[in-house]
Design a protein around this motif. Structure first.
Motif, PDB file in Angstrom:
ATOM      1  N   ASP A   1     112.754 -70.856  22.564  1.00 37.91           N
ATOM      2  CA  ASP A   1     113.555 -70.255  23.633  1.00 37.91           C
ATOM      3  C   ASP A   1     114.238 -68.963  23.199  1.00 37.91           C
ATOM      4  OD1 ASP A   1     113.327 -72.243  25.858  1.00 37.91           O
ATOM      5  OD2 ASP A   1     114.071 -73.578  24.303  1.00 37.91           O
TER       6      ASP A   1
ATOM      7  N   ARG B   1     116.930 -83.861  28.186  1.00 41.31           N
ATOM      8  CA  ARG B   1     115.720 -83.132  27.816  1.00 41.31           C
ATOM      9  C   ARG B   1     114.532 -84.071  27.823  1.00 41.31           C
ATOM     10  NH1 ARG B   1     119.571 -80.632  24.299  1.00 41.31           N
ATOM     11  NH2 ARG B   1     119.594 -78.358  24.537  1.00 41.31           N
TER      12      ARG B   1
ATOM     13  N   HIS C   1     112.614 -70.401  17.143  1.00 38.99           N
ATOM     14  CA  HIS C   1     112.956 -71.253  18.280  1.00 38.99           C
ATOM     15  C   HIS C   1     112.169 -70.799  19.509  1.00 38.99           C
ATOM     16  CE1 HIS C   1     115.246 -73.286  21.387  1.00 38.99           C
ATOM     17  NE2 HIS C   1     115.954 -73.918  20.468  1.00 38.99           N
TER      18      HIS C   1
ATOM     19  N   ASP D   1     111.521 -79.709  20.318  1.00 38.51           N
ATOM     20  CA  ASP D   1     111.789 -78.311  19.986  1.00 38.51           C
ATOM     21  C   ASP D   1     113.264 -78.094  19.676  1.00 38.51           C
ATOM     22  OD1 ASP D   1     109.153 -77.495  20.280  1.00 38.51           O
ATOM     23  OD2 ASP D   1     109.391 -77.063  22.410  1.00 38.51           O
ATOM     24  N   HIS D   2     114.142 -78.696  20.471  1.00 37.15           N
ATOM     25  CA  HIS D   2     115.579 -78.513  20.289  1.00 37.15           C
ATOM     26  C   HIS D   2     116.029 -79.017  18.924  1.00 37.15           C
ATOM     27  CE1 HIS D   2     119.860 -78.402  21.138  1.00 37.15           C
ATOM     28  NE2 HIS D   2     119.939 -79.686  20.832  1.00 37.15           N
TER      29      HIS D   2
ATOM     30  N   ASP E   1     118.662 -73.328  26.177  1.00 41.22           N
ATOM     31  CA  ASP E   1     117.759 -74.462  26.372  1.00 41.22           C
ATOM     32  C   ASP E   1     118.519 -75.665  26.915  1.00 41.22           C
ATOM     33  OD1 ASP E   1     119.209 -75.267  24.177  1.00 41.22           O
ATOM     34  OD2 ASP E   1     117.479 -75.788  22.944  1.00 41.22           O
ATOM     35  N   ALA E   2     119.693 -75.394  27.524  1.00 40.59           N
ATOM     36  CA  ALA E   2     120.571 -76.474  27.965  1.00 40.59           C
ATOM     37  C   ALA E   2     120.794 -76.470  29.471  1.00 40.59           C
ATOM     38  CB  ALA E   2     121.916 -76.372  27.245  1.00 40.59           C
TER      39      ALA E   2
ATOM     40  N   TRP F   1     112.857 -81.762  23.762  1.00 40.76           N
ATOM     41  CA  TRP F   1     113.760 -82.430  22.812  1.00 40.76           C
ATOM     42  C   TRP F   1     113.272 -82.217  21.385  1.00 40.76           C
ATOM     43  CZ3 TRP F   1     112.863 -87.072  19.848  1.00 40.76           C
ATOM     44  CH2 TRP F   1     114.014 -87.646  19.295  1.00 40.76           C
TER      45      TRP F   1
END
Length: 312
Positions: A48, A195, A46, A202-203, A73-74, A200
């Motif tokens: 992040d 995002r 990930h 990546d998430h 990541d939020a 987005w």
């Protein structure tokens, strides 16, 4: 004599061992292994996450018994986490919670309000008394729902009047439009975070997504009105990740059509089961819609939250 507990950061080479641990937890909590190696590898890569500071493996007598990960990541002040532990290892469970919380406070430094969130099975291997004793509380309840599929029964549905579908495999503009529709239609959902397109992807670990399994629905005079994002990268079932309909057009059968379309597509692909996750307090009535279409409870998940107060 109790074997010594040792803790170290995770590394990419630990993915197989972590996957085995998570599946052992799955077997205890829901009766079947449901964690795919690719999912673990995506978590460990990930963008992040710095594994050196944000991940932990706990070993008792050389055996991996617990794993934890934190990421942010939020937006400022919200830290998300994973925590898995085998039964009978309270010291490992407590130690990884301590490390998660300390790191989360570092990550949230300077935020006006901060919190650490953790999603757990409603009957987890982790001792819930350990959580409540540390100040965690439940803030939301989710269900993972599944439905059996049959190519003979789950045929392509007839769309509501004038509705057309297009998949997003060929056009980058359509992929960006799918993202915009997800952001728009899920804006009011609990825990949603706005995002931009690249974060987005990546998430969702969506860069390897099969975009032919993502559809945009359009209506004459209304333009693009809904999105269905699915993925076929799980071993146990096809997955309907997002079904989003514009708020002004809900109640016209579009969501039900997209759901049945997903059933038909995955039945035709040879899948015998399809699943999705739903917030049981969702005000759009999604839970009732899914139940009406034959979906049933597979397992339930609670979101736990810990306010991150400064230490001292």
């Amino acid at each position: 004599m109790t074997a010594m507990l040792t803790v170290r950061p995770a590394g990419p080479g630990d993915a197989s061992d972590i996957c085995a641990l998570l599946n052992a937890v799955d077997m205890i909590e829901i009766g079947r292994p449901e964690t795919d190696l690719g999912t673990v590898e995506a978590d460990l890569h990930h963008p992040d996450v710095d594994l050196a500071t944000d991940s932990w493996l706990a070993f008792q007598g050389g055996r991996l018994v617990a794993y934890a990960l934190v990421w942010s990541d939020a937006g400022p002040g919200r830290i998300d986490s994973d925590h898995y532990v085998l039964p009978g290892h309270p010291e490992a469970a407590r130690r990884l919670l301590e490390l998660m919380e300390a790191r989360a406070r570092e990550m949230a430094a300077g935020a006006a309000e901060s919190r650490l969130r953790l999603q757990l099975n409603v009957e987890p291997t982790l001792d819930l008394g350990l959580l409540t004793g540390r100040g965690y509380r439940t803030v939301r309840h989710y269900q993972v729902m599944t439905r059996r599929l049959s190519p003979a029964a789950d045929l392509p549905p007839a769309p509501p009047g004038g509705l057309t579908l297009r998949h997003c495999a060929a056009d980058e503009a359509d992929r960006r439009r799918a993202h915009a529709l997800v952001e728009q239609t899920f804006a009011a959902h609990f825990g949603h975070v706005d995002r931009a397109y690249e974060p987005w992807l990546d998430h969702l670990a969506a860069r390897e997504l099969d975009w032919s399994l993502v559809w945009i629905a359009s209506l004459p005079g209304e333009g693009d009105v809904a999105v269905l994002l699915t993925r076929d990268d799980r071993t146990s079932m096809g997955w309907l990740s997002h079904i989003g309909v514009r708020e002004d057009l809900r109640g016209r059968g579009i969501g039900g059509f997209l759901l049945r379309h997903g059933f038909a597509v995955y039945a035709a692909r040879g899948r015998d089961t399809v699943g999705l996750g739903v917030d049981t307090a969702n005000e759009t009535g999604a839970l009732a819609l899914y139940e009406a279409h034959g979906m049933g409870l597979h397992y339930a998940v609670d979101t736990w939250e810990l306010p991150l107060h400064p230490e001292g």
